[in-house]
Structures are given as C-alpha cells and as structure tokens.
Design a protein around this motif. Structure first.
Motif, PDB file in Angstrom:
ATOM      1  N   CYS A 255       0.764  -1.123  -0.083  1.00 60.80           N
ATOM      2  CA  CYS A 255      -0.042  -0.085  -0.194  1.00 60.80           C
ATOM      3  C   CYS A 255       0.942   1.249   0.048  1.00 60.80           C
ATOM      4  N   LEU A 258       1.920   1.611  -3.464  1.00 63.89           N
ATOM      5  CA  LEU A 258       0.515   2.174  -4.389  1.00 63.89           C
ATOM      6  C   LEU A 258       0.611   3.784  -4.139  1.00 63.89           C
ATOM      7  N   LYS A 262       0.848   6.809  -6.736  1.00 63.20           N
ATOM      8  CA  LYS A 262      -0.099   7.742  -6.843  1.00 63.20           C
ATOM      9  C   LYS A 262       0.824   9.296  -7.065  1.00 63.20           C
ATOM     10  N   ILE A 313      -5.766   0.800   0.774  1.00 57.63           N
ATOM     11  CA  ILE A 313      -5.531   0.565  -0.653  1.00 57.63           C
ATOM     12  C   ILE A 313      -7.092   0.990  -1.380  1.00 57.63           C
ATOM     13  N   MET A 314      -8.231   0.558  -0.807  1.00 55.99           N
ATOM     14  CA  MET A 314      -9.347   1.124  -1.522  1.00 55.99           C
ATOM     15  C   MET A 314      -9.708   2.453  -1.269  1.00 55.99           C
ATOM     16  N   TYR A 317      -7.887   4.354  -4.290  1.00 55.93           N
ATOM     17  CA  TYR A 317      -8.546   4.167  -5.332  1.00 55.93           C
ATOM     18  C   TYR A 317     -10.155   4.749  -5.395  1.00 55.93           C
ATOM     19  N   ARG A 319     -12.547   3.367  -4.030  1.00 55.15           N
ATOM     20  CA  ARG A 319     -13.186   2.370  -3.846  1.00 55.15           C
ATOM     21  C   ARG A 319     -13.733   1.713  -5.185  1.00 55.15           C
ATOM     22  N   LEU A 321     -12.920  -0.484  -8.079  1.00 54.73           N
ATOM     23  CA  LEU A 321     -12.268  -1.766  -8.266  1.00 54.73           C
ATOM     24  C   LEU A 321     -11.706  -1.923  -9.940  1.00 54.73           C
ATOM     25  N   LEU A 324      -8.531   0.152  -9.491  1.00 51.62           N
ATOM     26  CA  LEU A 324      -7.185  -0.598  -8.493  1.00 51.62           C
ATOM     27  C   LEU A 324      -6.862  -1.586  -9.528  1.00 51.62           C
ATOM     28  N   LYS A 325      -7.659  -2.435 -10.465  1.00 54.36           N
ATOM     29  CA  LYS A 325      -7.102  -3.609 -11.246  1.00 54.36           C
ATOM     30  C   LYS A 325      -6.282  -3.325 -12.230  1.00 54.36           C
ATOM     31  N   ASP A 327      -3.747  -1.104 -11.811  1.00 51.08           N
ATOM     32  CA  ASP A 327      -2.590  -0.999 -11.006  1.00 51.08           C
ATOM     33  C   ASP A 327      -2.379  -2.224 -10.098  1.00 51.08           C
ATOM     34  N   LEU A 328      -3.155  -2.888  -9.820  1.00 48.68           N
ATOM     35  CA  LEU A 328      -2.717  -4.032  -9.010  1.00 48.68           C
ATOM     36  C   LEU A 328      -3.277  -5.300  -9.564  1.00 48.68           C
TER      37      LEU A 328
END
Ligand SMILES: *Cc1c(COP(=O)(O)O)cnc(C)c1O
Length: 433
Positions: A255, A258, A262, A313-314, A317, A319, A321, A324-325, A327-328
């Motif tokens: 995290c 990430l 950012k 993490i949420m 981003y 929240r 998804l 988020l996907k 980058d992760l």
C-alpha cells in the motif's frame, strides 16, 4: 496535511496525533487528506540524491507542521542507516533487498522511523510514554530495536512463552535498556488480550501515557514508500519502468508502494504476492471481499486472514475496483510451490531466498509469463537466515550468520515471566517501568 479516519466518524488530526493514537477513535485507519504530487525534476534528480535526502523529501509533506525541517532531517538520518540494494537475479528479474536493517526484515524501516517520531513528540513533555506491544515474533524485534535508547519512551513487549523462534526471542530479551520483555504463559492471543485490556482500562491510562506500535500506525506505514524510491534510484536508465512484486500479508508495504505510485513514481504495476491466505487475490478475481481464518504456512509473516491495510488501498482508489485492477494484480501460492522456487533459484541462480521472497519471485514470474517478459522486481522482505529452519530444510546451503545476529546470540537474556492474568499485568504496569 491532516489525517482522516477511513470510517469518517472521527475528526481529522495532525500527523502527531494520528501517530500517537494509532487507530482512530471510530475504529478506522488514518489516511492522508491529500496525496502530494512529485515534480519531474525531483524524479530526474533522484538518481543523484542520497537515501537521506530522498527520505526527507518524500516524508516532509506527510509530517508537515509537526516537526521543524532540520529536526525531520536529523531524524531521517538516524532512522535509515542501512542499504536497500537492487540486484539482478536473472534476465529481467531483479530483487530489491529490504532486509539489511538490524533485525533482518523490512519492518525495521517503519519501526525505526516511528520510534524516532515518538521520541521527538515526547521531548518536551513531563510524562514518559509507554509503548505496549503484543508480538508473535517479528514485529516485536523490529519495535524493540527501533525504540532502543529512545529517550522518554519505555517499551513493554508481551510475547508468548516458548512460541517464538530462538533468534526472535533473543531480539526481544537481550536488548535491555528501555525495552521490557514480558514472557507470558499463554499464546499470542493472550498477549493481545492483555494489551487490549490495558488500553480500555481508564484507571491505568490516567496514570500512564500509553500508546501502541501497531503496524497500521501512519508513522510505520508511510516511510515504507522509501523502498520504491530507492528502487527507482537504482533502476537502469535503458530499461522500461518495472512491475514490482511485493510479498504481502497485512498489505502495508504494498500500500505504501501504491501511495508512491499515486505521487508520480513511475512503477508500471504492483503485484501482490500471497500465500494461501488469499483474500485479496480472490477479491480481484470476483469482486467479493471475504475474510477467512488464518492458514498457517511457511511464509508465516504473511499468514493474515483479514489484511488490515486493505481499506487504505480501497481509499487510495476511491473504492473503484476497475481503477485498482489497472495498478494491482494478485497471485497466490502453496508451500510446495514456494519450496520448489527456493530450491530452483538456488540451483540455477545461486540466490538464496527466504520463503517470503520466494513467493514474491513466483508472482513476478507468473506476471511475466502473461505479459511478454515485462522487466520486473520482487521485494525480498526477510533475510534467509531469519527463517533458518525452513531454509535449511529445503535448501542445502552454507552461509555465515550476519554479524548482527552472531553478536546478538552471545548476549545474555532478561525477561520477566508472568501468567496470562490481567491483574498481575496491571500491577506490573503500575510499578514498572
Ligand atoms: C510483515 C512481513 C510481510 C508482510 O508485509 P505486510 O506489509 O504486512 O503486507 C512479508 N514478509 C515479511 C518477512 C514480513 O515480516
């Protein structure tokens, strides 16, 4: 900069208060209300800067008005006194070794920074601060080492009798000074229960200025960004930006990575490398976040059934998804796969992996298979010696003990043994330290 609670029911606070409180009163995790953006100039210059200068620049906005600039610089110099080398293991696969701190695991970075911050915050106070920690092994060692000799702070560490490794026990009991180890006749849950009870005991808290050193503390979480900046500093100019695989349990380290991304750090993607505790890989697959009870594995620092930093993490981003996907990604491995990877990496590349690093390399290689060999890095989060029993069983290797460990093993141990009984523990807190 202020820190708000991810549950949004408590008031935003300064870095100092977020660090001292640990968890927000509403049970949420503190999160920065702005993410600083890095200018390109800084990123270009980074390759010529020292680790201290880099750490200072990235931490300055987060610590903000809670410390004078020269005080922060002095603190950074003291806290980060070990290398974070990047090495090529085989073509397009690099390792970032995070384990060159005193206790041989990456947690030293966060623990050392947090302890120096606490030392600074109590400097002009008339009360001593007492840090209470329950440990199942690794965290306690990093916290004990980080806080050793920090003025104005005492540390009481509760560990389960007979349930930590020999090296881990030495790291807790041979240090002395302002570190007070308590050997509890019980298991880790008993230790944690005693600590929790102390925090909810108003009589005790009136008398003693108590705080925790939990891994969700902002002062432990935020400095871990440094790893990824040090990676960029050493990344060859003629290769495209890397994907980075991070062995993950509570998801604090990844995290922080990430967060750095950012801010503008050019990491292409992060890969969460997990063992059979696979809440996050399943979430990224099917959108359902289902925590499970913990499964015991050989990469035991990642045995977390409900990763506490995932809410951060949420938050990062919003929240979303799908965002988020981008980058992760996340993969999971069994112990058998992990052992095979330790074996073949030693045989083919002469590189000795600990079980956590092995999970990291597995995930990097899986990603590369799907993405035409994108150049990448995996983080080695612990020194193989730290997990000597497993490593020795799996790989036939010869390596001398690091000096810090052989010195430590010769020292005498001191600890106080006590039953897992709150009234005994409370009496101890009143009299001592
Ligand atoms: C704590 C730890 C991890 C997991 O790190 P998180 O930040 O909790 O995801 C991985 N490897 C080792 C060796 C650790 O000590």
């Amino acid at each position: 900069m202020k820190y708000y609670s991810t549950n949004r029911k408590s008031n935003p606070v300064s870095f100092r208060d977020a660090a001292i409180e640990g968890l927000a009163p509403d049970g949420g995790l503190y999160f920065p209300d702005q993410i600083p953006t890095l200018d390109n100039h800084f990123l270009d210059e980074l390759k010529t800067k020292s680790m201290d200068e880099i750490a200072y620049r990235i931490l300055l906005p987060y610590v903000g008005e809670c410390m004078k600039e020269d005080e922060l610089f002095g603190l950074v110099e003291q806290a980060f006194d070990f290398p974070i080398p990047l090495k090529e293991v085989q073509k397009d696969q690099f390792v970032l070794e995070l384990f060159h701190g005193n206790t041989l695991a990456f947690k030293d970075v966060g623990a050392r920074f947090m302890s120096r911050c606490f030392g600074h915050f109590v400097k002009n106070q008339d009360r001593k601060m007492t840090v209470l920690v329950a440990t199942s092994g690794d965290t306690g060692g990093a916290v004990a080492d980080g806080f050793y000799g920090v003025e104005g702070v005492d540390v009481v560490i509760l560990f389960p009798s007979g349930k930590v490794s020999v090296v881990q026990e030495k790291q807790l009991t041979a240090i002395g000074g302002n570190i007070y180890p308590l050997e509890i006749e019980g298991d880790f849950d008993d230790c944690q229960r005693l600590v929790k009870q102390a925090f909810s005991d108003t009589e005790l808290r009136k008398k003693i200025f108590l705080t925790s050193a939990n891994s969700i503390n902002v002062a432990r979480w935020i400095p871990q960004q440094l790893f990824y900046f040090m990676l960029w500093k050493q990344w060859p100019n003629d290769i495209e930006p890397p994907v980075v695989s991070v062995p993950s349990g509570n998801f604090g380290n990844i995290c922080a990575g990430l967060l750095a991304k950012k801010s503008g750090l050019p990491i292409k993607k992060f890969i969460a490398a997990c063992n059979q505790n696979d809440v996050v890989p399943r979430f990224l697959e099917n959108g359902k976040y289902e925590t499970k009870s913990t499964i015991h594995t050989i990469s035991n620092a990642m045995d977390v059934g409900s990763p506490s930093n995932f809410v951060r993490i949420m938050e990062l981003y919003d929240r979303d998804l799908e965002a988020l996907k981008n980058d992760l990604v996340a993969y999971r491995y069994t112990d058998v796969q992990t052992e095979m990877k330790m074996l073949d990496t030693y045989a083919e590349c002469h590189y000795l992996l600990d079980p956590h690093g092995a999970v990291g390399l597995l995930a990097l290689q899986e990603f590369q298979e799907h993405h035409s060999k994108a150049p990448g890095v995996f983080a080695a989060t612990a020194h193989p010696i730290k997990f000597f029993d497993t490593v020795q069983r799996v790989v036939d290797f010869k390596q001398e003990l690091p000096v810090s460990i052989s010195k430590l093993m010769q020292k005498e141990s001191f600890s106080l043994r006590m039953p897992a009984d709150y009234s005994v523990f409370k009496d101890y807190c009143f009299q001592n330290p």
